[in-house]
Design a protein around this motif. Sequence first.
Motif, PDB file in Angstrom:
ATOM      1  N   ILE A   1       0.829  -1.203   0.000  1.00  0.00           N
ATOM      2  CA  ILE A   1       0.000   0.000   0.000  1.00  0.00           C
ATOM      3  C   ILE A   1       0.865   1.256   0.000  1.00  0.00           C
ATOM      4  CG2 ILE A   1      -1.672   1.324   1.353  1.00  0.00           C
ATOM      5  CD1 ILE A   1      -2.938  -1.295   2.190  1.00  0.00           C
ATOM      6  N   LEU A   2       1.974   1.236   0.736  1.00  0.00           N
ATOM      7  CA  LEU A   2       2.907   2.365   0.707  1.00  0.00           C
ATOM      8  C   LEU A   2       3.459   2.587  -0.699  1.00  0.00           C
ATOM      9  CD1 LEU A   2       4.972   2.057   4.013  1.00  0.00           C
ATOM     10  CD2 LEU A   2       3.664   4.041   3.269  1.00  0.00           C
ATOM     11  N   LEU A   3       3.876   1.500  -1.334  1.00  0.00           N
ATOM     12  CA  LEU A   3       4.406   1.594  -2.687  1.00  0.00           C
ATOM     13  C   LEU A   3       3.339   2.085  -3.663  1.00  0.00           C
ATOM     14  CD1 LEU A   3       6.766   1.116  -4.615  1.00  0.00           C
ATOM     15  CD2 LEU A   3       6.009  -1.257  -4.853  1.00  0.00           C
ATOM     16  N   ARG A   4       2.106   1.576  -3.508  1.00  0.00           N
ATOM     17  CA  ARG A   4       1.025   2.014  -4.382  1.00  0.00           C
ATOM     18  C   ARG A   4       0.738   3.498  -4.187  1.00  0.00           C
ATOM     19  NH1 ARG A   4      -3.880  -0.852  -2.707  1.00  0.00           N
ATOM     20  NH2 ARG A   4      -3.090  -2.614  -3.912  1.00  0.00           N
ATOM     21  N   SER A   5       0.747   3.951  -2.941  1.00  0.00           N
ATOM     22  CA  SER A   5       0.482   5.359  -2.667  1.00  0.00           C
ATOM     23  C   SER A   5       1.547   6.246  -3.298  1.00  0.00           C
ATOM     24  CB  SER A   5       0.421   5.599  -1.158  1.00  0.00           C
ATOM     25  OG  SER A   5      -0.594   4.834  -0.564  1.00  0.00           O
ATOM     26  N   LEU A   6       2.808   5.836  -3.164  1.00  0.00           N
ATOM     27  CA  LEU A   6       3.892   6.604  -3.783  1.00  0.00           C
ATOM     28  C   LEU A   6       3.769   6.606  -5.299  1.00  0.00           C
ATOM     29  CD1 LEU A   6       7.035   5.627  -1.674  1.00  0.00           C
ATOM     30  CD2 LEU A   6       6.122   7.922  -2.000  1.00  0.00           C
ATOM     31  N   THR A   7       3.457   5.450  -5.879  1.00  0.00           N
ATOM     32  CA  THR A   7       3.346   5.353  -7.335  1.00  0.00           C
ATOM     33  C   THR A   7       2.208   6.205  -7.861  1.00  0.00           C
ATOM     34  OG1 THR A   7       4.201   3.087  -7.241  1.00  0.00           O
ATOM     35  CG2 THR A   7       3.078   3.755  -9.257  1.00  0.00           C
ATOM     36  N   VAL A   8       1.042   6.103  -7.222  1.00  0.00           N
ATOM     37  CA  VAL A   8      -0.110   6.894  -7.664  1.00  0.00           C
ATOM     38  C   VAL A   8       0.165   8.385  -7.493  1.00  0.00           C
ATOM     39  CG1 VAL A   8      -2.517   7.453  -7.158  1.00  0.00           C
ATOM     40  CG2 VAL A   8      -1.792   5.070  -7.277  1.00  0.00           C
ATOM     41  N   SER A   9       0.725   8.771  -6.352  1.00  0.00           N
ATOM     42  CA  SER A   9       0.992  10.185  -6.104  1.00  0.00           C
ATOM     43  C   SER A   9       2.014  10.746  -7.096  1.00  0.00           C
ATOM     44  CB  SER A   9       1.487  10.379  -4.676  1.00  0.00           C
ATOM     45  OG  SER A   9       1.701  11.738  -4.392  1.00  0.00           O
ATOM     46  N   MET A  10       3.072   9.981  -7.368  1.00  0.00           N
ATOM     47  CA  MET A  10       4.062  10.442  -8.345  1.00  0.00           C
ATOM     48  C   MET A  10       3.466  10.502  -9.750  1.00  0.00           C
ATOM     49  SD  MET A  10       7.552   8.540  -7.081  1.00  0.00           S
ATOM     50  CE  MET A  10       8.339   8.982  -5.526  1.00  0.00           C
ATOM     51  N   SER A  11       2.612   9.535 -10.088  1.00  0.00           N
ATOM     52  CA  SER A  11       1.965   9.548 -11.400  1.00  0.00           C
ATOM     53  C   SER A  11       1.040  10.753 -11.534  1.00  0.00           C
ATOM     54  CB  SER A  11       1.179   8.253 -11.615  1.00  0.00           C
ATOM     55  OG  SER A  11       2.026   7.123 -11.550  1.00  0.00           O
ATOM     56  N   VAL A  12       0.287  11.038 -10.474  1.00  0.00           N
ATOM     57  CA  VAL A  12      -0.589  12.211 -10.487  1.00  0.00           C
ATOM     58  C   VAL A  12       0.229  13.485 -10.631  1.00  0.00           C
ATOM     59  CG1 VAL A  12      -2.171  13.591  -9.094  1.00  0.00           C
ATOM     60  CG2 VAL A  12      -2.426  11.125  -9.173  1.00  0.00           C
ATOM     61  N   THR A  13       1.336  13.565  -9.897  1.00  0.00           N
ATOM     62  CA  THR A  13       2.191  14.754  -9.962  1.00  0.00           C
ATOM     63  C   THR A  13       2.760  14.934 -11.363  1.00  0.00           C
ATOM     64  OG1 THR A  13       2.782  14.443  -7.635  1.00  0.00           O
ATOM     65  CG2 THR A  13       4.191  15.876  -8.952  1.00  0.00           C
ATOM     66  N   LEU A  14       3.248  13.849 -11.956  1.00  0.00           N
ATOM     67  CA  LEU A  14       3.814  13.931 -13.299  1.00  0.00           C
ATOM     68  C   LEU A  14       2.753  14.344 -14.316  1.00  0.00           C
ATOM     69  CD1 LEU A  14       6.201  13.454 -15.219  1.00  0.00           C
ATOM     70  CD2 LEU A  14       5.493  11.056 -15.374  1.00  0.00           C
ATOM     71  N   ALA A  15       1.587  13.707 -14.255  1.00  0.00           N
ATOM     72  CA  ALA A  15       0.515  14.025 -15.207  1.00  0.00           C
ATOM     73  C   ALA A  15       0.039  15.461 -15.035  1.00  0.00           C
ATOM     74  CB  ALA A  15      -0.648  13.051 -15.019  1.00  0.00           C
ATOM     75  N   THR A  16      -0.090  15.886 -13.784  1.00  0.00           N
ATOM     76  CA  THR A  16      -0.583  17.242 -13.521  1.00  0.00           C
ATOM     77  C   THR A  16       0.389  18.291 -14.034  1.00  0.00           C
ATOM     78  OG1 THR A  16      -1.702  16.413 -11.543  1.00  0.00           O
ATOM     79  CG2 THR A  16      -1.442  18.789 -11.751  1.00  0.00           C
ATOM     80  N   VAL A  17       1.677  18.116 -13.753  1.00  0.00           N
ATOM     81  CA  VAL A  17       2.675  19.101 -14.185  1.00  0.00           C
ATOM     82  C   VAL A  17       2.794  19.120 -15.708  1.00  0.00           C
ATOM     83  CG1 VAL A  17       5.125  19.693 -14.103  1.00  0.00           C
ATOM     84  CG2 VAL A  17       3.938  19.010 -12.013  1.00  0.00           C
ATOM     85  N   LEU A  18       2.756  17.946 -16.339  1.00  0.00           N
ATOM     86  CA  LEU A  18       2.843  17.899 -17.801  1.00  0.00           C
ATOM     87  C   LEU A  18       1.636  18.558 -18.461  1.00  0.00           C
ATOM     88  CD1 LEU A  18       4.257  14.301 -18.463  1.00  0.00           C
ATOM     89  CD2 LEU A  18       5.452  16.487 -18.618  1.00  0.00           C
ATOM     90  N   LEU A  19       0.479  18.471 -17.838  1.00  0.00           N
ATOM     91  CA  LEU A  19      -0.706  19.132 -18.372  1.00  0.00           C
ATOM     92  C   LEU A  19      -0.728  20.624 -18.024  1.00  0.00           C
ATOM     93  CD1 LEU A  19      -3.430  16.440 -17.594  1.00  0.00           C
ATOM     94  CD2 LEU A  19      -2.505  17.023 -19.846  1.00  0.00           C
ATOM     95  N   ALA A  20      -0.203  20.967 -16.847  1.00  0.00           N
ATOM     96  CA  ALA A  20      -0.275  22.345 -16.378  1.00  0.00           C
ATOM     97  C   ALA A  20       0.738  23.247 -17.081  1.00  0.00           C
ATOM     98  CB  ALA A  20      -0.047  22.391 -14.867  1.00  0.00           C
ATOM     99  N   TYR A  21       1.903  22.707 -17.416  1.00  0.00           N
ATOM    100  CA  TYR A  21       2.952  23.561 -17.989  1.00  0.00           C
ATOM    101  C   TYR A  21       2.525  24.191 -19.317  1.00  0.00           C
ATOM    102  CZ  TYR A  21       7.666  25.334 -18.665  1.00  0.00           C
ATOM    103  OH  TYR A  21       8.743  26.167 -18.816  1.00  0.00           O
ATOM    104  N   PRO A  22       1.983  23.430 -20.274  1.00  0.00           N
ATOM    105  CA  PRO A  22       1.554  24.076 -21.531  1.00  0.00           C
ATOM    106  C   PRO A  22       0.490  25.151 -21.314  1.00  0.00           C
ATOM    107  CG  PRO A  22       1.666  21.705 -21.804  1.00  0.00           C
ATOM    108  CD  PRO A  22       1.817  21.977 -20.346  1.00  0.00           C
ATOM    109  N   VAL A  23      -0.429  24.909 -20.375  1.00  0.00           N
ATOM    110  CA  VAL A  23      -1.460  25.913 -20.099  1.00  0.00           C
ATOM    111  C   VAL A  23      -0.831  27.182 -19.539  1.00  0.00           C
ATOM    112  CG1 VAL A  23      -3.533  26.413 -18.760  1.00  0.00           C
ATOM    113  CG2 VAL A  23      -3.203  24.142 -19.733  1.00  0.00           C
TER     114      VAL A  23
END
Length: 296
Positions: A74-96
């Motif tokens: 669960i710790l690993l899943r939380s880190l993976t999901v959080s990092m994936s969300v962070t990566l997706a959010t920043v990649l979408l936010a930067y062009p905007v």
Amino acid sequence: MGNASIWGRIRQSEAASGLALVSPTAIYAILLLAAPLATVFLYSFAASEQGRIVWDFSFDNYIKIWTAPNVQLILLRSLTVSMSVTLATVLLAYPVAYFVSFHVPASKKSIWLFLITIPFWTSYIIRVFLWKGIILGYNGVINTVLMGIGITDEPLQAINYNAGAMIMTLAHAYAPFAILPIFVALEKIDRSLLEAGQDLGESRLLTFWRVTLPLSMPGVIAAVLIVFIPTIGDYVTPDLIGGGKVPMIANMIEVQMLKQNNKALGSAIAVTTMLIVCIVSIVFLLLNRRFLRAQK
């Protein structure tokens, strides 16, 4: 008389005035932030017996955390999901943020920023339910479009109640938090530096890669921290979008604290999570300091 005059001078000093100004905030922080955190930290070294805290100082709770495969998963899943969300959010936010900063006229930038903050007008819970039912639901938008263009014959159930659905929901929810700091960093860039790079024969792509992106990295790092820290401890989205099938670390803490009434183990999990977040935050803060020094 002497003591009274000394006390009077102390009361009239700038230090006393400053202390009087900050004391309400300091008391508020101590009572509502420091005291609960200290209690959780102390509980993590105790033991729970039939819902009661037994003050038997030991590291047993931490040993259970780092030796239990389900907790590690669960710790690993939380880190993976959080990092994936962070990566997706920043990649979408930067062009905007880049578009608003470089291509929108100055007179209309405030309107664009106003539009970006519109999602905050509704409750976070309502937005999560909209993703769950209207967008990702059995008869939601995605399934309707897929069936309408002939890709599927019946609604897909796999697009909901999984980690991918949680990542999409969280990325949408935290996108404005990432756009704004990146936009501020881009606004601070001296446009003459970009013009100088192009005058020297650099293409726009190379100018962006060598000048714009490095100078905007403090905003990117701020966006990473703003998104990563709350998402790793998010409770609502895994519970609603994940349907309880993809529990995260916050859900596990809730189970230990409330359902199993094991406050000691739940506190140890919470402290471990805070320690992980603290380490990641320090790494990014050091990177931010490095980029700030490089700009001087």
